[in-house]
Design an enzyme around this catalytic site. Sequence first.
Site, PDB file in Angstrom:
ATOM      1  N   HIS A   3      -5.260   3.737   4.730  1.00  0.00           N
ATOM      2  CA  HIS A   3      -5.371   3.191   3.078  1.00  0.00           C
ATOM      3  C   HIS A   3      -5.404   1.516   2.879  1.00  0.00           C
ATOM      4  CE1 HIS A   3      -1.900   4.111   1.757  1.00  0.00           C
ATOM      5  NE2 HIS A   3      -1.978   3.234   0.811  1.00  0.00           N
TER       6      HIS A   3
HETATM    7  C1  UD1 Z   1      -1.894   1.138  -4.167  1.00  0.00           C
HETATM    8  C2  UD1 Z   1      -0.722   0.370  -4.031  1.00  0.00           C
HETATM    9  C3  UD1 Z   1      -0.078   0.563  -2.946  1.00  0.00           C
HETATM   10  C4  UD1 Z   1      -0.256   2.246  -2.725  1.00  0.00           C
HETATM   11  C5  UD1 Z   1      -1.467   3.134  -2.488  1.00  0.00           C
HETATM   12  C6  UD1 Z   1      -1.558   4.240  -3.136  1.00  0.00           C
HETATM   13  C7  UD1 Z   1      -0.250  -1.432  -4.911  1.00  0.00           C
HETATM   14  C8  UD1 Z   1      -0.320  -3.234  -4.071  1.00  0.00           C
HETATM   15  N1  UD1 Z   1      -0.839  -0.895  -3.416  1.00  0.00           N
HETATM   16  O1  UD1 Z   1      -2.346   0.301  -3.381  1.00  0.00           O
HETATM   17  O2  UD1 Z   1       1.247   0.828  -2.485  1.00  0.00           O
HETATM   18  O3  UD1 Z   1       0.206   2.699  -1.587  1.00  0.00           O
HETATM   19  O4  UD1 Z   1      -1.752   2.081  -4.223  1.00  0.00           O
HETATM   20  O5  UD1 Z   1      -3.170   4.369  -2.855  1.00  0.00           O
HETATM   21  O6  UD1 Z   1       0.555  -1.455  -5.850  1.00  0.00           O
HETATM   22  N2  UD1 Z   1     -10.168   2.543  -6.938  1.00  0.00           N
HETATM   23  C9  UD1 Z   1     -10.354   3.808  -7.009  1.00  0.00           C
HETATM   24  N3  UD1 Z   1     -10.068   4.558  -8.429  1.00  0.00           N
HETATM   25  C10 UD1 Z   1      -8.707   4.492  -8.746  1.00  0.00           C
HETATM   26  C11 UD1 Z   1      -7.573   3.735  -7.877  1.00  0.00           C
HETATM   27  C12 UD1 Z   1      -9.046   2.652  -7.185  1.00  0.00           C
HETATM   28  O7  UD1 Z   1     -11.950   3.680  -7.095  1.00  0.00           O
HETATM   29  O8  UD1 Z   1      -8.650   5.550  -9.268  1.00  0.00           O
HETATM   30  C13 UD1 Z   1      -9.956   1.537  -5.785  1.00  0.00           C
HETATM   31  C14 UD1 Z   1     -10.120   0.050  -6.695  1.00  0.00           C
HETATM   32  O9  UD1 Z   1     -11.034  -0.350  -7.112  1.00  0.00           O
HETATM   33  C15 UD1 Z   1      -9.434  -0.543  -5.567  1.00  0.00           C
HETATM   34  C16 UD1 Z   1      -9.265   0.262  -4.145  1.00  0.00           C
HETATM   35  O10 UD1 Z   1      -9.231   1.229  -4.875  1.00  0.00           O
HETATM   36  O11 UD1 Z   1     -10.850  -0.965  -5.590  1.00  0.00           O
HETATM   37  C17 UD1 Z   1      -7.874   0.458  -4.119  1.00  0.00           C
HETATM   38  O12 UD1 Z   1      -7.337   0.334  -5.486  1.00  0.00           O
HETATM   39  P1  UD1 Z   1      -6.509  -0.844  -5.340  1.00  0.00           P
HETATM   40  O13 UD1 Z   1      -5.673  -0.248  -6.715  1.00  0.00           O
HETATM   41  O14 UD1 Z   1      -6.149  -1.688  -5.888  1.00  0.00           O
HETATM   42  O15 UD1 Z   1      -4.893  -0.616  -4.532  1.00  0.00           O
HETATM   43  P2  UD1 Z   1      -3.955   0.284  -3.834  1.00  0.00           P
HETATM   44  O16 UD1 Z   1      -5.061   0.226  -2.341  1.00  0.00           O
HETATM   45  O17 UD1 Z   1      -4.767   1.956  -3.948  1.00  0.00           O
END
Ligand code: UD1
Length: 365
Positions: free
Chosen positions: A209
């Site tokens: 991821h």
């Molecule tokens: C975040 C953390 C990362 C951790 C990861 C674990 C930061 C900078 N990043 O990254 O260190 O390793 O979490 O998962 O704090 N989304 C959903 N549902 C959710 C949460 C997110 O669909 O419950 C989607 C968001 O819309 C986004 C994508 O997933 O498009 C990524 O989510 P984001 O919170 O930006 O970062 P992570 O890659 O999850």
Amino acid sequence: MLVHLVAGARPNFMKIAPIYRIAQQYPNVTCRIIHTGQHYDYEMSQAFFDDFGLPEPDHFLHSGSGSHAKQTAKIMIAFEAICETEKPDVVIVVGDVNSTLACSVVAKKMLIPVAHVEAGLRSFDLTMPEEINRMVTDAISDYFFVTEDSGVKNLKNEGKPHDRIFLVGHVMIDNLFHQIEQIKRSNASLFASQQLKKRMGAYAFMTLHRPSNVDKKENFEKIVHAINIISTDLEIVFPVHPRTRKMIDRYGIQFSDRVHLMEPLPFRESLFLWKDARVVLTDSGGLQEETTALKIPCLTLRQNTERPITIEIGSNKLAGTSSHSILEAFQRVMGDTGDDYQVPSMWDGKAAERIWEVLIKELGR
Ligand code: UD1
């Protein structure tokens, strides 16, 4: 003593669980859970609270997704208001996500002591948002709870007071051992993936991821090319993170039918699968350590790691991110006997106990 225990994203929940559990042994400690809402989908958040027996958070901050600045700012504004009303004696932050940075800065500016659990880790790669979060949080923390020797060394090199650095082991490994006991007691047929596991025999388990691996089509394709080749040797179970799912759809990434894509799994079902895998392929920080604790071979699909002990003595190998380097590392790991894999000395399931002993001594009244 009123303690705010902050968690926001999936990798935080396994770290706060043992800290919260041990806090219940101290009648003079009130431990309130602050969930920033950085992760909010059921599978990314509540499923973990359920597996860990954590109560409803005392505060849910609804930060949601967004750019780093927007997400961090939302968390800061909401957390400041809570600190103003509740005036905690200490704020405990864990790991390296945006919530860790946001809440540590808010607390410190309000003169509330900050304890950072998993302090001192460094990848020295400032293109990783987590590295910035780690550096900022450690720059202002008052108590540094460290998982491995490299963290102690990094903090000393950065001039942190030696008497505030505590090598305590790893709360995530406390949680891992606790959850393994729970799995032994539970009924495996409750897991939807049980049939698949039985049928596959030997298999690999994968998570992926990191933005650097999945956000750019070219990078993602190189990794998937290697994965599809590896799948001719071993079927691969792949629970897909929401970020990765979006990119698979956007770029039309194709997997072999021996790669089993599934929705993100709750902690216990994920553990049920990876603990018996022949090899784990991952770009997660946590799985590098959890596999080390159980001596499961791990290939880390990154150029660097902030967790060097997992490579120096553990079962982890840096596989890089090119097709060639991943395939080469896979061949190496398949030839390993595993005889020399070691578990770091304080990864014994008692880190949270050590943390509370320190905090009570330093802050208890
Ligand atoms: C975040 C953390 C990362 C951790 C990861 C674990 C930061 C900078 N990043 O990254 O260190 O390793 O979490 O998962 O704090 N989304 C959903 N549902 C959710 C949460 C997110 O669909 O419950 C989607 C968001 O819309 C986004 C994508 O997933 O498009 C990524 O989510 P984001 O919170 O930006 O970062 P992570 O890659 O999850």
